[in-house]
Design a protein around this motif. Structure first.
Motif, PDB file in Angstrom:
ATOM      1  N   ARG A 148      -3.642 -30.767  32.706  1.00 51.35           N
ATOM      2  CA  ARG A 148      -2.211 -30.747  33.074  1.00 51.35           C
ATOM      3  C   ARG A 148      -1.540 -29.413  32.705  1.00 51.35           C
ATOM      4  O   ARG A 148      -0.572 -29.362  31.934  1.00 51.35           O
ATOM      5  CB  ARG A 148      -1.467 -31.943  32.450  1.00 51.35           C
ATOM      6  CG  ARG A 148      -1.966 -33.291  32.951  1.00 51.35           C
ATOM      7  CD  ARG A 148      -1.141 -34.440  32.420  1.00 51.35           C
ATOM      8  NE  ARG A 148       0.209 -34.450  32.965  1.00 51.35           N
ATOM      9  CZ  ARG A 148       0.633 -35.218  33.967  1.00 51.35           C
ATOM     10  NH1 ARG A 148      -0.205 -36.062  34.551  1.00 51.35           N
ATOM     11  NH2 ARG A 148       1.884 -35.152  34.371  1.00 51.35           N
ATOM     12  N   ILE A 149      -2.062 -28.359  33.296  1.00 55.23           N
ATOM     13  CA  ILE A 149      -1.551 -27.006  33.027  1.00 55.23           C
ATOM     14  C   ILE A 149      -0.078 -26.886  33.415  1.00 55.23           C
ATOM     15  O   ILE A 149       0.708 -26.188  32.773  1.00 55.23           O
ATOM     16  CB  ILE A 149      -2.382 -25.945  33.810  1.00 55.23           C
ATOM     17  CG1 ILE A 149      -3.857 -26.039  33.429  1.00 55.23           C
ATOM     18  CG2 ILE A 149      -1.844 -24.533  33.596  1.00 55.23           C
ATOM     19  CD1 ILE A 149      -4.140 -25.957  31.954  1.00 55.23           C
ATOM     20  N   ILE A 197       6.684 -27.080  29.748  1.00 56.15           N
ATOM     21  CA  ILE A 197       7.100 -27.199  28.334  1.00 56.15           C
ATOM     22  C   ILE A 197       7.538 -25.818  27.848  1.00 56.15           C
ATOM     23  O   ILE A 197       8.600 -25.658  27.231  1.00 56.15           O
ATOM     24  CB  ILE A 197       5.956 -27.754  27.452  1.00 56.15           C
ATOM     25  CG1 ILE A 197       5.642 -29.212  27.806  1.00 56.15           C
ATOM     26  CG2 ILE A 197       6.303 -27.635  25.955  1.00 56.15           C
ATOM     27  CD1 ILE A 197       4.355 -29.766  27.197  1.00 56.15           C
ATOM     28  N   PHE A 198       6.720 -24.813  28.153  1.00 54.78           N
ATOM     29  CA  PHE A 198       7.067 -23.462  27.691  1.00 54.78           C
ATOM     30  C   PHE A 198       8.402 -23.006  28.286  1.00 54.78           C
ATOM     31  O   PHE A 198       9.238 -22.411  27.589  1.00 54.78           O
ATOM     32  CB  PHE A 198       5.956 -22.462  28.038  1.00 54.78           C
ATOM     33  CG  PHE A 198       6.322 -21.060  27.638  1.00 54.78           C
ATOM     34  CD1 PHE A 198       6.499 -20.736  26.301  1.00 54.78           C
ATOM     35  CD2 PHE A 198       6.530 -20.070  28.595  1.00 54.78           C
ATOM     36  CE1 PHE A 198       6.870 -19.445  25.910  1.00 54.78           C
ATOM     37  CE2 PHE A 198       6.900 -18.790  28.220  1.00 54.78           C
ATOM     38  CZ  PHE A 198       7.075 -18.480  26.872  1.00 54.78           C
ATOM     39  N   GLY A 222     -10.499 -21.379  34.819  1.00 52.79           N
ATOM     40  CA  GLY A 222     -10.815 -22.610  35.532  1.00 52.79           C
ATOM     41  C   GLY A 222     -10.010 -22.742  36.802  1.00 52.79           C
ATOM     42  O   GLY A 222      -9.191 -21.869  37.142  1.00 52.79           O
ATOM     43  N   PRO A 223     -10.230 -23.850  37.519  1.00 55.62           N
ATOM     44  CA  PRO A 223      -9.642 -24.017  38.851  1.00 55.62           C
ATOM     45  C   PRO A 223      -8.109 -24.058  38.884  1.00 55.62           C
ATOM     46  O   PRO A 223      -7.524 -23.775  39.929  1.00 55.62           O
ATOM     47  CB  PRO A 223     -10.230 -25.341  39.342  1.00 55.62           C
ATOM     48  CG  PRO A 223     -10.817 -25.998  38.151  1.00 55.62           C
ATOM     49  CD  PRO A 223     -11.134 -24.936  37.150  1.00 55.62           C
ATOM     50  N   GLU A 224      -7.462 -24.381  37.771  1.00 58.27           N
ATOM     51  CA  GLU A 224      -6.001 -24.484  37.786  1.00 58.27           C
ATOM     52  C   GLU A 224      -5.303 -23.124  37.610  1.00 58.27           C
ATOM     53  O   GLU A 224      -4.071 -23.054  37.529  1.00 58.27           O
ATOM     54  CB  GLU A 224      -5.528 -25.451  36.703  1.00 58.27           C
ATOM     55  CG  GLU A 224      -5.945 -26.890  36.941  1.00 58.27           C
ATOM     56  CD  GLU A 224      -5.248 -27.557  38.118  1.00 58.27           C
ATOM     57  OE1 GLU A 224      -5.812 -27.494  39.240  1.00 58.27           O
ATOM     58  OE2 GLU A 224      -4.161 -28.125  37.927  1.00 58.27           O
ATOM     59  N   PRO A 283      -1.276 -31.239  26.619  1.00 55.51           N
ATOM     60  CA  PRO A 283      -0.661 -32.403  27.290  1.00 55.51           C
ATOM     61  C   PRO A 283      -1.615 -33.171  28.214  1.00 55.51           C
ATOM     62  O   PRO A 283      -1.181 -33.797  29.178  1.00 55.51           O
ATOM     63  CB  PRO A 283       0.451 -31.716  28.111  1.00 55.51           C
ATOM     64  CG  PRO A 283      -0.101 -30.365  28.440  1.00 55.51           C
ATOM     65  CD  PRO A 283      -1.052 -29.972  27.346  1.00 55.51           C
ATOM     66  N   SER A 284      -2.923 -33.175  27.899  1.00 53.26           N
ATOM     67  CA  SER A 284      -3.965 -33.680  28.812  1.00 53.26           C
ATOM     68  C   SER A 284      -3.731 -35.081  29.361  1.00 53.26           C
ATOM     69  O   SER A 284      -3.132 -35.942  28.720  1.00 53.26           O
ATOM     70  CB  SER A 284      -5.314 -33.705  28.092  1.00 53.26           C
ATOM     71  OG  SER A 284      -5.618 -32.476  27.552  1.00 53.26           O
TER      72      SER A 284
END
Ligand code: GMT
Length: 376
Positions: free
Chosen positions: A212-213, A219-220, A237-239, A279-280
């Motif tokens: 959950r990127i 959040i930031f 990675g893919p995100e 936040p996974s």
């Protein structure tokens, strides 16, 4: 004891746990044989007790898919015979438990056999393993293992819920070697990432959808409005695309977000961070959170899977429901705006990491190997 470790060579948590475990066993005098498709990322092959056996896949134009699992079983069979291994330890059910079972069948044809331990790590159970294309083979090979371990109580519960498992599952938590964190991160390094009046938020993962990127970024964004801060993202990675897209839509944050990709000195960067974001959607344990805690960095996380077994609400950080960006942002602002709370949580985070220290967990693994061999 001669131990064969089957694992992924990449930066994923299961490969890291397998590698750190094997290296610690080698330090204790055990002979450890790693069987993998490439040299595991953190493996120190200069230790004379460590052996690495690369699985070579013969490519042939007829094959649409190269038969990796056959090459892997063949290599396991060969290494067990050549080096007279006493036990095999598969990290991640797919394909390791399955390939080890096949190798055992080949050994049985020679009137030999070897005990097999399978450690379940997370997505082999909660995600990939449940897919109808794999489910039956995963369930079968877990049941064929002589000992099954899982890295958290939560993963054990999920395994029993999603699969028909006929044997007991022993929970052996992931661990961390706190001794490598003893040096304090130095101020000069911190300056490379943030000014003295800014806080540092950090996220480390393989940037897959399950992490959950988007939530990390949101959040930031919320925190940055209230607290002077920088965000460090480590991993690939893919995100990655999502991060670029977010930057395009929020150009004012471009200078505030540092993308470092894969790094060698992860622990030193964790040591100078103020809060770790996790936040996974799913997380069987959250080794990344434990690494952060060992570096005295509190964690703001979701309450997915096994995270609550590692990150303790109000003590080592804060937890909220998966996807509750607002709550996680508010916790983060609260923590970063209160120096006393921050320093208390940093201390508690370290204490929690000591609870999961290698010194406490390694004897459990050794005992489990000895029991498995004795019962075999
Ligand atoms: O998190 C990942 O995507 C990688 C994955 C792996 O197996 O390499 O990690 C899993 O195993 C780690 C080590 O046991 C755990 O700390 C992670 O929580 C777990 N990941 C998930 O359950 C999503």
């Amino acid at each position: 004891m001669k131990i064969g470790i089957l694992c992924y060579p990449t930066y994923g948590g299961s490969g890291i746990v397998a590698t750190e475990l094997g290296m610690s066993l080698a330090d204790k005098g055990f002979e450890v044989h790693f069987i993998s498709s490439a040299l595991p990322a953190r493996l120190d092959v200069t230790n004379p007790n460590i052996f690495f056996h690369k699985v070579n896949v013969q490519t042939y134009p007829l094959f649409q898919y190269q038969p990796y699992d056959i090459a892997l079983s063949s290599m396991i069979y060969r290494v067990v015979n050549l080096y007279k291994l006493d036990i095999l330890h598969a990290h991640y059910a797919i394909p390791y438990a399955y390939a080890a079972f096949t190798a055992k069948q080949m050994l049985k044809a020679d009137n030999k056999d070897i005990p097999l331990v399978t450690t379940l790590h997370g997505t082999d159970i909660t995600l990939v393993g449940q897919h109808p294309s794999y489910k039956h083979a995963v369930e079968f090979s877990i049941n064929q293992s002589d000992t099954i371990t899982s890295v958290s109580e939560s993963l054990k519960k999920d395994t029993l819920q999603f699969f028909d498992i006929q044997k007991d599952i022993q929970v052996i938590n992931n661990f961390i070697d706190n001794s490598v964190f003893d040096e304090e991160g130095n101020a000069c390094q911190r300056k490379q990432f943030a000014n003295d009046d800014e806080k540092i938020l950090i996220h480390v993962s393989n940037l897959r959808p399950v992490k959950r990127i988007q939530d990390v970024l949101e959040i930031f964004k919320n925190v940055n409005k209230k607290v002077k801060s920088k965000l460090i993202i480590i991993g690939e990675g893919p995100e990655m695309e999502k991060i670029s897209e977010f930057m395009e839509n929020n150009p004012e944050l471009i200078g505030e977000i540092k993308l470092l990709g894969k790094v060698n000195d992860l622990y030193r960067i964790l040591q100078l961070s103020d809060v770790f974001l996790l936040p996974s959607e799913q997380e069987s344990f959250g080794l990344a959170a434990l690494e952060a805690m060992a570096a005295r960095t509190p964690v703001i996380s979701s309450n997915a899977g096994g995270i609550p077994e590692v990150n303790i609400q109000g003590e080592t950080g804060f937890l909220a429901e998966i996807g509750n960006v607002e709550a996680m942002s508010n916790y983060c602002i609260k923590l970063l705006s209160d120096e006393k709370l921050l320093s208390e949580m940093k201390k508690n985070a370290k204490a929690q990491a000591i609870h999961f220290d290698l010194k406490n967990i390694l004897p459990i693994y050794i005992d489990m190997y000895e029991t498995t061999i004795a019962k075999f």
